[in-house]
Scaffold this active site. Sequence first.
Site, PDB file in Angstrom:
ATOM      1  N   TYR A   1      28.147  37.931  37.023  1.00 34.25           N
ATOM      2  CA  TYR A   1      27.836  38.135  38.440  1.00 34.25           C
ATOM      3  C   TYR A   1      26.580  37.338  38.772  1.00 34.25           C
ATOM      4  O   TYR A   1      25.488  37.702  38.349  1.00 34.25           O
ATOM      5  CB  TYR A   1      27.637  39.624  38.727  1.00 34.25           C
ATOM      6  CG  TYR A   1      28.717  40.484  38.091  1.00 34.25           C
ATOM      7  CD1 TYR A   1      29.920  40.729  38.746  1.00 34.25           C
ATOM      8  CD2 TYR A   1      28.535  41.009  36.805  1.00 34.25           C
ATOM      9  CE1 TYR A   1      30.912  41.484  38.145  1.00 34.25           C
ATOM     10  CE2 TYR A   1      29.526  41.770  36.190  1.00 34.25           C
ATOM     11  CZ  TYR A   1      30.717  42.003  36.865  1.00 34.25           C
ATOM     12  OH  TYR A   1      31.696  42.749  36.263  1.00 34.25           O
TER      13      TYR A   1
ATOM     14  N   ASP B   1      39.521  45.202  41.693  1.00 35.58           N
ATOM     15  CA  ASP B   1      39.461  46.211  40.633  1.00 35.58           C
ATOM     16  C   ASP B   1      40.192  47.428  41.172  1.00 35.58           C
ATOM     17  O   ASP B   1      39.673  48.154  42.024  1.00 35.58           O
ATOM     18  CB  ASP B   1      38.002  46.532  40.301  1.00 35.58           C
ATOM     19  CG  ASP B   1      37.859  47.472  39.102  1.00 35.58           C
ATOM     20  OD1 ASP B   1      38.824  48.176  38.775  1.00 35.58           O
ATOM     21  OD2 ASP B   1      36.767  47.506  38.510  1.00 35.58           O
TER      22      ASP B   1
ATOM     23  N   ASP C   1      38.443  70.238  61.006  1.00 39.47           N
ATOM     24  CA  ASP C   1      39.305  71.164  60.284  1.00 39.47           C
ATOM     25  C   ASP C   1      40.252  70.428  59.330  1.00 39.47           C
ATOM     26  O   ASP C   1      41.340  70.897  59.028  1.00 39.47           O
ATOM     27  CB  ASP C   1      40.122  72.016  61.275  1.00 39.47           C
ATOM     28  CG  ASP C   1      40.953  71.165  62.222  1.00 39.47           C
ATOM     29  OD1 ASP C   1      40.807  69.928  62.212  1.00 39.47           O
ATOM     30  OD2 ASP C   1      41.762  71.759  62.973  1.00 39.47           O
TER      31      ASP C   1
ATOM     32  N   HIS D   1      30.518  48.269  42.254  1.00 36.33           N
ATOM     33  CA  HIS D   1      31.395  49.297  42.812  1.00 36.33           C
ATOM     34  C   HIS D   1      31.527  49.127  44.329  1.00 36.33           C
ATOM     35  O   HIS D   1      31.548  50.099  45.077  1.00 36.33           O
ATOM     36  CB  HIS D   1      30.894  50.698  42.458  1.00 36.33           C
ATOM     37  CG  HIS D   1      31.027  51.011  40.998  1.00 36.33           C
ATOM     38  ND1 HIS D   1      30.284  51.987  40.374  1.00 36.33           N
ATOM     39  CD2 HIS D   1      31.807  50.480  40.031  1.00 36.33           C
ATOM     40  CE1 HIS D   1      30.608  52.033  39.088  1.00 36.33           C
ATOM     41  NE2 HIS D   1      31.529  51.118  38.861  1.00 36.33           N
TER      42      HIS D   1
ATOM     43  N   GLU E   1      39.747  42.559  33.482  1.00 35.51           N
ATOM     44  CA  GLU E   1      39.833  43.856  32.789  1.00 35.51           C
ATOM     45  C   GLU E   1      41.267  44.169  32.396  1.00 35.51           C
ATOM     46  O   GLU E   1      42.176  44.108  33.219  1.00 35.51           O
ATOM     47  CB  GLU E   1      39.302  44.966  33.698  1.00 35.51           C
ATOM     48  CG  GLU E   1      39.384  46.356  33.109  1.00 35.51           C
ATOM     49  CD  GLU E   1      38.849  47.413  34.062  1.00 35.51           C
ATOM     50  OE1 GLU E   1      38.531  48.524  33.586  1.00 35.51           O
ATOM     51  OE2 GLU E   1      38.761  47.133  35.275  1.00 35.51           O
TER      52      GLU E   1
ATOM     53  N   HIS F   1      35.360  51.431  28.602  1.00 40.98           N
ATOM     54  CA  HIS F   1      35.252  52.888  28.600  1.00 40.98           C
ATOM     55  C   HIS F   1      36.616  53.470  28.269  1.00 40.98           C
ATOM     56  O   HIS F   1      37.638  52.782  28.316  1.00 40.98           O
ATOM     57  CB  HIS F   1      34.764  53.394  29.966  1.00 40.98           C
ATOM     58  CG  HIS F   1      35.584  52.880  31.131  1.00 40.98           C
ATOM     59  ND1 HIS F   1      36.806  53.410  31.464  1.00 40.98           N
ATOM     60  CD2 HIS F   1      35.352  51.870  32.004  1.00 40.98           C
ATOM     61  CE1 HIS F   1      37.285  52.748  32.526  1.00 40.98           C
ATOM     62  NE2 HIS F   1      36.433  51.812  32.862  1.00 40.98           N
TER      63      HIS F   1
ATOM     64  N   ARG G   1      35.145  39.315  37.102  1.00 45.21           N
ATOM     65  CA  ARG G   1      35.421  40.320  36.076  1.00 45.21           C
ATOM     66  C   ARG G   1      36.916  40.270  35.775  1.00 45.21           C
ATOM     67  O   ARG G   1      37.739  40.084  36.681  1.00 45.21           O
ATOM     68  CB  ARG G   1      35.016  41.730  36.546  1.00 45.21           C
ATOM     69  CG  ARG G   1      35.207  42.795  35.494  1.00 45.21           C
ATOM     70  CD  ARG G   1      34.475  44.106  35.822  1.00 45.21           C
ATOM     71  NE  ARG G   1      34.937  44.797  36.995  1.00 45.21           N
ATOM     72  CZ  ARG G   1      34.261  44.848  38.148  1.00 45.21           C
ATOM     73  NH1 ARG G   1      33.105  44.208  38.277  1.00 45.21           N
ATOM     74  NH2 ARG G   1      34.738  45.500  39.192  1.00 45.21           N
TER      75      ARG G   1
ATOM     76  N   HIS H   1      26.742  45.664  32.790  1.00 42.68           N
ATOM     77  CA  HIS H   1      27.496  46.870  32.446  1.00 42.68           C
ATOM     78  C   HIS H   1      28.047  46.744  31.032  1.00 42.68           C
ATOM     79  O   HIS H   1      27.910  45.704  30.375  1.00 42.68           O
ATOM     80  CB  HIS H   1      28.628  47.111  33.454  1.00 42.68           C
ATOM     81  CG  HIS H   1      29.611  45.990  33.580  1.00 42.68           C
ATOM     82  ND1 HIS H   1      30.608  45.748  32.664  1.00 42.68           N
ATOM     83  CD2 HIS H   1      29.753  45.033  34.542  1.00 42.68           C
ATOM     84  CE1 HIS H   1      31.328  44.716  33.044  1.00 42.68           C
ATOM     85  NE2 HIS H   1      30.828  44.244  34.173  1.00 42.68           N
TER      86      HIS H   1
ATOM     87  N   ASP I   1      43.684  50.899  35.136  1.00 46.83           N
ATOM     88  CA  ASP I   1      42.395  50.334  35.573  1.00 46.83           C
ATOM     89  C   ASP I   1      42.381  48.833  35.267  1.00 46.83           C
ATOM     90  O   ASP I   1      42.030  48.430  34.159  1.00 46.83           O
ATOM     91  CB  ASP I   1      41.248  51.053  34.852  1.00 46.83           C
ATOM     92  CG  ASP I   1      39.875  50.604  35.319  1.00 46.83           C
ATOM     93  OD1 ASP I   1      39.792  49.829  36.290  1.00 46.83           O
ATOM     94  OD2 ASP I   1      38.874  51.028  34.697  1.00 46.83           O
TER      95      ASP I   1
ATOM     96  N   GLU J   1      36.423  44.880  29.674  1.00 42.68           N
ATOM     97  CA  GLU J   1      36.156  44.301  30.991  1.00 42.68           C
ATOM     98  C   GLU J   1      34.838  43.524  31.048  1.00 42.68           C
ATOM     99  O   GLU J   1      33.895  43.943  31.727  1.00 42.68           O
ATOM    100  CB  GLU J   1      36.165  45.391  32.055  1.00 42.68           C
ATOM    101  CG  GLU J   1      35.331  46.634  31.733  1.00 42.68           C
ATOM    102  CD  GLU J   1      35.417  47.685  32.816  1.00 42.68           C
ATOM    103  OE1 GLU J   1      35.126  47.369  33.991  1.00 42.68           O
ATOM    104  OE2 GLU J   1      35.786  48.827  32.479  1.00 42.68           O
TER     105      GLU J   1
ATOM    106  N   HIS K   1      37.150  56.931  34.086  1.00 39.37           N
ATOM    107  CA  HIS K   1      36.096  56.927  33.072  1.00 39.37           C
ATOM    108  C   HIS K   1      36.292  58.214  32.276  1.00 39.37           C
ATOM    109  O   HIS K   1      35.686  59.241  32.554  1.00 39.37           O
ATOM    110  CB  HIS K   1      34.715  56.868  33.712  1.00 39.37           C
ATOM    111  CG  HIS K   1      34.411  55.551  34.343  1.00 39.37           C
ATOM    112  ND1 HIS K   1      33.328  55.345  35.166  1.00 39.37           N
ATOM    113  CD2 HIS K   1      35.040  54.355  34.284  1.00 39.37           C
ATOM    114  CE1 HIS K   1      33.309  54.086  35.583  1.00 39.37           C
ATOM    115  NE2 HIS K   1      34.343  53.478  35.062  1.00 39.37           N
TER     116      HIS K   1
END
Length: 431
Positions: A378, A251, A44, A234, A397, A345, A395, A341, A262, A374, A352
Amino acid sequence: MDLAYLAQLPPQEFIDRRRRVFEQMQDNSAFIIFTETEKRRNADCDYLFRADSYFWYLTGFGEPKSALLLIKRQGRAESVIFVRNKDPLMETWNGRRLGVENAPQALNVDHAFDIENIEAIFAEKTQNLTACYYAKGVQTWGDALVAKHFAEPIDWQPMLSEMRLIKSTAEIALIQQACHISALAHLRAMKQTRPNRYEFEIEGEIQHEFSRFGARFPAYNHIVASGENACILHYNENDQVLKAGDLLLIDSGAEFAHYAGDITRTIPISGKFSEAQRELYEIVLEALKEATKLLVPQSSIKVANDKALRIMTEGLVRLGILQGEVEQLIADKAYRQFYMHGLGHMLGLDVHDVGEIGKERDRPLEVGMVLTVEPGLYIASGANVPEKYKGIGIRIEDNLLITEYGNKNLTCGCPKEIADIEGIMAGKNEI
């Protein structure tokens, strides 16, 4: 830090947005948009509610199960909000409701009705209208209602997405605050990272800083990825122990007053980059810096991405990770196994964010756009590369506002130079 003056957009902002929608609607038409409904988490318990971004953009209203109806008939505009009615018992259990009586004044609309009566009122209000603006599949609980009256509605997503693409002065202030809070959280993470802590502990340090400065929620699930986990774009399990000698890719961005920050930073868990980590990091950092220079009015993300690709491909050849001529490697997209990637964005109510920028991301940038930059590399543990580079993910960014003078880095308060990061982690630098 006094956040009250930045906590919300002025009411006139929402009035002006609805006026712009009316101006774009054809005569004798309706426009309807629904927000999210509450979602069950388990048993619930529901997930904490967050309004649909398109709906929030036009109303500033944060309760579930609501709808906004705009009518343009013979050049005259009418705005109608559907909300849950007051219910003392349910409010005792689940929190206060604005209610139908209070909604017109609070939300600056002409009329308000109980959401339970929307079917009859929608039919009455839209009678004899020739068109309806509605986005099928965005909030599916409204699909059946609209389909009963309009077989082929006009999708309002292109209209609203274009409006959201260019940020107002008030929106920019909120995004800048989200970015500032995000930067403070990354600084805290740098100071608190050390071997044998868990990824989720660092996630907690970040969330602590978000809450401390008025951002209760992250703009998206925190990515706190140590070692080879950083090669999962991700990754959000965040349950592994931080190992000495590995890197930690974080990130994470705060959501402040519905607007997103971001930031990504990659830091050495032991406080010092190894030679191999430093070599890869410097390639990514150079790509970010040079791409940032190109993210200016009338340029495009594609132009900047092409520059970043060249820098990273040249760097990978220099380190022996790629072999061959740079031009041919770029033509063959050989870099895709290590950089899979895009460069960035749009950023706004969604991390995004919406807005048509072209399949190749070649739409010319305009003043008032906010976007990320960014680049990353990898190197999976199974890659056919020199051993010392395997299992490294990096990375970096930043978030940029396009201005008439070029761009403004909204996340410059978060260090990314190797010397600065190592100094902060050693307790020597305070920024």
